[in-house]
Design an enzyme around this catalytic site. Structure first.
Site, PDB file in Angstrom:
ATOM      1  N   GLY A  71      42.367  40.069  41.786  1.00 45.87           N
ATOM      2  CA  GLY A  71      43.751  40.147  42.266  1.00 45.87           C
ATOM      3  C   GLY A  71      44.767  39.940  41.160  1.00 45.87           C
ATOM      4  N   TYR A 135      51.412  42.240  30.342  1.00 44.18           N
ATOM      5  CA  TYR A 135      50.171  42.229  31.123  1.00 44.18           C
ATOM      6  C   TYR A 135      49.009  41.686  30.287  1.00 44.18           C
ATOM      7  CZ  TYR A 135      45.980  44.439  33.190  1.00 44.18           C
ATOM      8  OH  TYR A 135      44.730  44.693  33.697  1.00 44.18           O
TER       9      TYR A 135
HETATM   10  P1  NAI Z   1      44.793  47.216  41.634  1.00 45.61           P
HETATM   11  O1  NAI Z   1      46.212  47.118  41.227  1.00 45.61           O
HETATM   12  O2  NAI Z   1      44.324  48.483  42.252  1.00 45.61           O
HETATM   13  O3  NAI Z   1      44.431  46.015  42.601  1.00 45.61           O
HETATM   14  C1  NAI Z   1      44.941  44.713  42.426  1.00 45.61           C
HETATM   15  C2  NAI Z   1      45.143  44.108  43.792  1.00 45.61           C
HETATM   16  O4  NAI Z   1      45.693  42.806  43.618  1.00 45.61           O
HETATM   17  C3  NAI Z   1      46.108  44.910  44.672  1.00 45.61           C
HETATM   18  O5  NAI Z   1      45.472  45.330  45.862  1.00 45.61           O
HETATM   19  C4  NAI Z   1      47.263  43.952  44.940  1.00 45.61           C
HETATM   20  O6  NAI Z   1      47.786  44.035  46.255  1.00 45.61           O
HETATM   21  C5  NAI Z   1      46.606  42.594  44.681  1.00 45.61           C
HETATM   22  N1  NAI Z   1      47.612  41.617  44.276  1.00 45.61           N
HETATM   23  C6  NAI Z   1      48.541  41.733  43.294  1.00 45.61           C
HETATM   24  N2  NAI Z   1      49.314  40.631  43.230  1.00 45.61           N
HETATM   25  C7  NAI Z   1      48.872  39.795  44.202  1.00 45.61           C
HETATM   26  C8  NAI Z   1      49.278  38.506  44.649  1.00 45.61           C
HETATM   27  N3  NAI Z   1      50.296  37.856  44.056  1.00 45.61           N
HETATM   28  N4  NAI Z   1      48.594  37.944  45.673  1.00 45.61           N
HETATM   29  C9  NAI Z   1      47.561  38.597  46.265  1.00 45.61           C
HETATM   30  N5  NAI Z   1      47.135  39.831  45.897  1.00 45.61           N
HETATM   31  C10 NAI Z   1      47.791  40.415  44.872  1.00 45.61           C
HETATM   32  O7  NAI Z   1      43.909  46.880  40.325  1.00 45.61           O
HETATM   33  P2  NAI Z   1      42.420  47.326  40.014  1.00 45.61           P
HETATM   34  O8  NAI Z   1      42.456  48.565  39.224  1.00 45.61           O
HETATM   35  O9  NAI Z   1      41.612  47.265  41.235  1.00 45.61           O
HETATM   36  O10 NAI Z   1      41.978  46.164  39.015  1.00 45.61           O
HETATM   37  C11 NAI Z   1      41.400  44.973  39.504  1.00 45.61           C
HETATM   38  C12 NAI Z   1      41.494  43.896  38.437  1.00 45.61           C
HETATM   39  O11 NAI Z   1      40.810  44.313  37.264  1.00 45.61           O
HETATM   40  C13 NAI Z   1      42.934  43.594  38.019  1.00 45.61           C
HETATM   41  O12 NAI Z   1      43.052  42.199  37.776  1.00 45.61           O
HETATM   42  C14 NAI Z   1      43.087  44.351  36.721  1.00 45.61           C
HETATM   43  O13 NAI Z   1      44.028  43.725  35.871  1.00 45.61           O
HETATM   44  C15 NAI Z   1      41.679  44.282  36.149  1.00 45.61           C
HETATM   45  N6  NAI Z   1      41.378  45.414  35.301  1.00 45.61           N
HETATM   46  C16 NAI Z   1      41.194  46.654  35.851  1.00 45.61           C
HETATM   47  C17 NAI Z   1      40.867  47.729  35.044  1.00 45.61           C
HETATM   48  C18 NAI Z   1      40.561  49.075  35.629  1.00 45.61           C
HETATM   49  O14 NAI Z   1      40.023  49.904  34.924  1.00 45.61           O
HETATM   50  N7  NAI Z   1      40.889  49.348  36.883  1.00 45.61           N
HETATM   51  C19 NAI Z   1      40.776  47.581  33.594  1.00 45.61           C
HETATM   52  C20 NAI Z   1      41.010  46.240  33.121  1.00 45.61           C
HETATM   53  C21 NAI Z   1      41.276  45.200  33.963  1.00 45.61           C
HETATM   54  C1  15L Z   2      43.733  48.054  32.630  1.00 45.75           C
HETATM   55  O1  15L Z   2      43.796  46.857  32.363  1.00 45.75           O
HETATM   56  C2  15L Z   2      44.354  48.589  33.864  1.00 45.75           C
HETATM   57  O2  15L Z   2      44.247  47.673  34.938  1.00 45.75           O
HETATM   58  C3  15L Z   2      43.760  49.924  34.281  1.00 45.75           C
HETATM   59  O3  15L Z   2      44.594  50.504  35.254  1.00 45.75           O
HETATM   60  C4  15L Z   2      43.597  50.863  33.098  1.00 45.75           C
HETATM   61  O4  15L Z   2      44.826  51.190  32.587  1.00 45.75           O
HETATM   62  C5  15L Z   2      42.739  50.182  32.042  1.00 45.75           C
HETATM   63  O5  15L Z   2      43.229  48.896  31.705  1.00 45.75           O
HETATM   64  C6  15L Z   2      42.613  51.007  30.756  1.00 45.75           C
HETATM   65  O6  15L Z   2      43.002  50.521  29.706  1.00 45.75           O
HETATM   66  O7  15L Z   2      42.099  52.129  30.836  1.00 45.75           O
END
Ligand code: NAI
Ligand code: 15L
Length: 269
Positions: A71, A135
């Site tokens: 989250g 971030y």
């Molecule tokens: P996303 O943005 O799709 O999901 C994050 C979720 O956290 C959302 O559903 C949002 O409603 C919830 N959220 C945000 N603030 C909140 C709060 N204050 N209280 C409760 N819920 C809250 O992100 P995604 O892509 O699923 O990423 C998941 C995690 O992995 C994140 O922490 C992101 O930073 C990290 N991450 C993701 C990457 C990727 O490739 N998708 C790459 C690097 C890190």
């Molecule tokens: C992240 O940390 C982001 O959450 C994701 O949306 C992508 O941008 C990823 O890094 C990336 O660097 O590809």
């Protein structure tokens, strides 16, 4: 196998990919997010929670023997939004974990905590953070929260500096940073299975031919990623300019274009 795994950020993109595979990890899965989730399976429950609200976080952590902390704000944003979800939220989670038996935590950090390193740098877990954004700074902060709770109280955490967790790479950079959902599940499995986790940092990327991260300092968890993004390389029509830009040191940062982007300055109203 865990009895009950808490997944925060469960309405997000990564959780959507992982949810069907979490039956390998836990008997029951508690999903939590600000946003409602409607398509619950039999082994899943949903509890809404704001991560910066200590009482709400207590409610979701209680009764869980593992936490997958996804989250938070997942892209660059205004500082005050990042502050609430990623900084205060991280503190609330670790405070709750101390109250409710120190479940092992997997913290979804990001390559953007290290995004100012060059493509030509090979990083391991000993490299100092070089964030490319607010971030990225928040993820570096989160890593230090986990480190302090480990040294002070013995709280065990896996920090995973995720590259790009998607069904497949979307651009040539992701040929280096891609993490398949299946390899992420293998990592989650090892995290909860290993006898002593301590405070461990891994780079969350599959066994990509173009990987620029070295996980040997996390060898004790014995995670063996099996997928390789090279299977998708042909989808990017001409990699030559991209590859020669890397070789000439022009292309540039592990976090891609983020370091050169302006900071977002408008605030929360
Ligand atoms: P996303 O943005 O799709 O999901 C994050 C979720 O956290 C959302 O559903 C949002 O409603 C919830 N959220 C945000 N603030 C909140 C709060 N204050 N209280 C409760 N819920 C809250 O992100 P995604 O892509 O699923 O990423 C998941 C995690 O992995 C994140 O922490 C992101 O930073 C990290 N991450 C993701 C990457 C990727 O490739 N998708 C790459 C690097 C890190
Ligand atoms: C992240 O940390 C982001 O959450 C994701 O949306 C992508 O941008 C990823 O890094 C990336 O660097 O590809």
């Amino acid at each position: 196998m865990l009895k009950k795994l808490l997944v925060t950020g469960a309405a997000g993109g990564v959780a959507r990919q992982l949810r069907p595979l979490l039956t390998q990890i836990a008997q029951e899965v508690r999903l939590s997010d600000l946003n409602q989730i409607h398509d619950l399976e039999k082994h899943e429950e949903f509890i809404a929670a704001e991560l910066s609200d200590q009482e709400q976080v207590d409610l979701i952590v209680e009764g869980c023997d593992g936490v997958l902390h996804l989250g938070g704000i997942s892209l660059e944003d205004a500082w005050d939004k990042i502050l609430v979800s990623n900084i205060i939220g991280m503190h609330c989670l670790y405070t709750s974990a101390q109250k409710f038996g120190q479940p092992r935590i997997i913290f979804a950090s990001s390559n953007h905590a290290m995004g100012a390193y060059k493509f030509t740098d090979m990083l391991d877990a000993a490299a100092l953070p070089r964030p490319d954004s607010y971030y990225g700074v928040s993820k570096a902060f989160g890593e230090q929260v986990a480190s302090m709770y480990h040294d002070k109280f013995g709280q065990q955490t896996l920090v995973v500096r995720i590259g790009s967790c998607l069904p497949k790479p979307l651009d040539p950079r992701m040929l280096s940073t891609w993490l398949s959902p299946e390899d992420f599940i293998r990592l989650i499995d090892r995290t909860f299975a290993v006898e002593h986790l301590g405070y461990t940092i891994v780079y969350g990327a599959s066994a990509n031919t173009r990987r620029f991260w070295d996980d040997r300092l996390a060898a004790h968890i014995d995670w063996q990623p099996q997928d390789d993004s090279e299977q998708f390389a042909a989808e990017f029509s001409d990699l030559t300019p991209y590859e020669s830009a890397i070789q000439q040191g022009l292309l540039t940062y592990q976090g891609g274009v983020w370091l050169r982007a302006p900071l977002i300055t408008e605030s929360l109203e």
